[in-house]
Design an enzyme around this catalytic site. Structure first.
Site, short mmCIF file in Angstrom:
data_model
loop_
_atom_site.label_atom_id
_atom_site.label_comp_id
_atom_site.label_asym_id
_atom_site.label_seq_id
_atom_site.Cartn_x
_atom_site.Cartn_y
_atom_site.Cartn_z
N GLN A 180 0.81 -1.08 0.05
CA GLN A 180 -0.03 0.08 -0.03
C GLN A 180 0.87 1.16 0.04
OE1 GLN A 180 -3.14 0.48 -0.52
NE2 GLN A 180 -3.16 2.73 0.01
N GLU A 181 2.06 1.16 0.72
CA GLU A 181 2.78 2.13 0.89
C GLU A 181 3.50 2.48 -0.50
OE1 GLU A 181 3.04 4.64 2.98
OE2 GLU A 181 2.02 4.00 4.84
#
EC number: 4.2.2.n1
Length: 488
Positions: free
Chosen positions: A316-317
Site C-alpha cells: 500500500q505504501e
C-alpha cells in the site's frame, strides 16, 4: 388381613395395577424419544454433530485465526445451540456431500441448493439467495445475454445447482453446450477462465464476489435464471427433529439480525476492487514480492506481526518499490518520514532491510501506544490508520466518535469519524486540526484486502503463482469435465 384382589371390582383392579406400575417406573427414570426425533436425539446423546462440508472460501477454510467461512460460522453456532461439539468432514465436493448425508451424516452444509426432488434428504429453510451469474475472460467480446454464449467454452460445477440452471436455459436455447465437473471448486474454475482453458463459467454471484479479487482477468457477465436458495441437508431416515431444530435456530438468527450481519461480513465487500488495483497487485506477487519476502518474515519475527500483514502494508505504501519517494519526502519500501526514520535508527530509508525493519517497529510502537481499552483487530486497524494519518489525528477522530455517541474503541465507529476531520465544523474543535481523514479509511481497507489475497495465496492448494505461469498442459491432466452437448 390382606384383601384378595379377586374380590376387587375390575375397574378398581385396573386402577391399582396402573398405580403400582407408575410407582415402579418412577424408580427407573427414562427419556421419552419421539419417533420424529431420530438423528437429533442421537446427536445429543453422543455429544457431537457430524457435518459434511467443502473446503472453499465461501463455506469453510482455515483462516488467520483458525477455522472460518460463512457456513462454518453458522455450523459452529448451531452446534453451540444444541450444546454439542462440532465434527467436520471437509473432504467433499457438492455431489459427495449429499451422498454422505444420506448414508452416514447428520447434516450437510456446503453451499447446497434447496432441492426437494432429492431422494432420501430433507432440507432446512432457505439460508441465502443463490443467484447464478455468467463470468467470462477479460478480452473477449462482451457477454451480456444468452445469445452471446454461442461458441463459447463454458464450465460449471455439477451438483451445485448452476448445472440445473444451465439445463433450464438449454431448453430455450438448444444451441447451448457446456462442460461440468464435480472435481473442481469455484476458484479452480475461475483460474481456467483466466488462463484461457475455458472462455466462461457459471457460478453463484456471492462466490464470484469473494473470488474475483484473486482473478482480475475474469469479468462479470450477466445473471442467469431465477435465484435458487442455499439450505442445509439432513438424512430423511433420521426423522424431522434435527431439521426442525435447525429451522428454529435459523429463524432466531434471522430475527436477531445476526444472519444478515454474517452475510454482510462474508459477502458484502466488493465495491472497491478496482480501486485497490487487484490486477497490478496479482502481477507484483510474482515479480516483486519474492525479493523481499524474507525481509518481511524477519521483521515479523522481531515485532510479532504476521509477515503477510507487513507485506500488505508495504505494498500500500510503495508497491514494493525500494526507491519509492513521495512529493512530501517519505521514502522506501515502508515510506518512512525522515524524522520517524531517525527516531527508529534507520540510517538509509532506501535500504530495503532497514526500511522494512523500521516500518514494522513503527507499527508496533503505534500499537503499544494505543489505550488498553482498544482490543483485538480494532487495535490493529487503528494502529494502521495512525501509520497513515498520525496518532494525533486518530485520537481526534476517537473523540469525535465519542461525541457522536459511538464507541471510540471500535474501528467501525472511528472510521466513520475520520472523514469528519476534513470538515471545519469538526476539525476546528480538535487538538490537531484538519486532516484528510478519508485517506486512512481507504488505506486500512486496502491493506486488509491485500492481506486477504496474500493469505489466500499462502494457504491455497492451487498456488496462484504457479497458476499465473503459462504452459499448463491440460491434455496431460485428468478428464475433469463431462461434456453437455447442444441439443440441436
Amino acid at each position: 388381613m390382606p384383601v384378595s384382589s379377586s374380590r376387587l371390582p375390575p375397574s378398581r383392579l385396573r386402577l391399582a395395577a396402573l398405580l403400582l406400575l407408575g410407582s415402579v417406573l418412577c424408580l427407573f427414570p427414562f427419556r421419552h424419544h419421539s419417533p420424529s426425533d431420530g438423528v437429533l436425539e442421537t446427536v445429543r446423546e453422543r455429544d457431537f454433530i457430524n457435518i459434511h462440508t467443502r473446503n472453499t472460501p465461501t463455506t469453510y477454510y482455515e483462516g488467520r485465526h483458525g477455522p472460518t467461512g460463512f457456513e462454518y460460522e453458522l455450523m459452529r453456532r448451531f452446534a453451540d445451540h444444541l450444546g454439542v461439539s462440532l465434527s467436520l468432514d471437509a473432504r467433499h465436493n457438492a455431489d459427495s456431500v449429499l451422498s454422505a448425508v444420506r448414508e452416514e451424516g447428520d447434516l450437510g452444509a456446503a453451499a447446497l441448493p434447496l432441492d426437494p426432488t432429492q431422494q432420501g434428504l430433507l432440507f432446512s429453510r432457505p439460508i441465502l439467495e443463490l443467484q447464478p451469474v455468467l463470468v467470462y475472460r477479460r478480452g473477449l467480446r462482451p457477454v451480456s445475454e444468452p445469445e452471446s454464449l454461442a461458441g463459447l467454452s463454458i464450465g460449471t460445477i455439477s451438483g451445485s445447482g448452476t448445472d440445473r440452471v444451465l439445463r433450464e436455459l438449454q431448453a430455450e436455447h438448444p444451441e447451448l453446450g457446456w462442460r461440468e465437473t464435480s472435481e473442481l471448486e469455484v476458484a479452480e474454475l475461475l483460474s481456467r477462465v483466466e488462463d484461457g482453458r475455458l472462455d466462461a463459467a457459471v457460478v453463484y454471484d456471492h462466490q464470484f464476489r469473494i473470488n474475483r479479487i484473486f482473478f482480475p482477468g475474469v469479468e462479470r457477465g450477466f445473471l442467469l435464471g431465477k435465484p435458487l436458495s442455499m439450505a442445509w441437508a439432513f438424512p430423511a431416515r433420521g426423522g424431522l427433529g434435527l431439521q426442525q431444530e435447525a429451522n428454529r435456530f435459523l429463524d432466531g438468527l434471522q430475527r436477531e439480525g445476526e444472519l444478515d450481519r454474517l452475510i454482510s461480513r462474508h459477502f458484502g465487500h466488493d465495491d472497491y476492487l478496482e480501486y485497490v488495483g487487484a490486477r497490478v497487485f496479482i502481477g507484483h506477487l510474482s515479480e516483486r514480492l519474492p525479493t523481499y519476502t524474507e525481509l518481511f518474515r524477519e521483521a515479523a519475527r522481531n515485532t510479532g506481526f504476521d509477515w503477510k500483514l507487513l507485506a500488505a502494508l508495504s505494498y500500500q505504501e510503495s508497491h514494493w518499490d525500494p526507491q519509492a519517494t513521495s512529493p512530501t519526502g517519505v521514502r522506501g519500501l515502508m515510506m518512512l518520514t525522515l524524522p520517524t526514520a531517525k527516531e527508529l535508527g534507520v540510517n538509509d530509508r532506501l535500504d530495503p532491510a532497514e526500511s522494512v525493519n523500521g516500518g514494522a517497529l513503527y507499527l508496533r510502537q503505534l500499537m503499544d501506544r494505543l489505550p488498553g481499552s482498544i482490543r483485538g483487530e480494532d487495535r490493529l486497524y487503528m494502529a494502521m490508520a495512525a501509520y497513515n494519518v498520525g496518532l494525533g489525528h486518530l485520537y481526534d477522530a476517537r473523540k469525535i466518535a465519542e461525541e457522536l455517541g459511538d464507541d471510540p474503541d471500535r474501528w467501525a465507529d472511528v472510521r466513520e469519524a475520520l472523514p469528519l476531520l476534513q470538515q471545519q465544523e469538526w476539525h476546528s474543535k480538535t487538538r490537531h486540526g484538519y486532516a484528510r481523514g478519508g485517506e486512512p479509511v481507504i488505506y486500512v481497507r486496502n491493506i486488509r484486502r491485500y492481506y486477504e489475497i496474500l493469505t489466500y495465496v499462502d494457504r491455497s492448494q492451487q498456488q496462484f503463482l504457479q497458476l499465473a505461469e503459462p504452459g499448463s498442459d491440460e491434455a496431460a491432466a485428468p478428464p475433469f469435465f463431462d461434456i453437455v452437448a447442444p441439443i440441436l
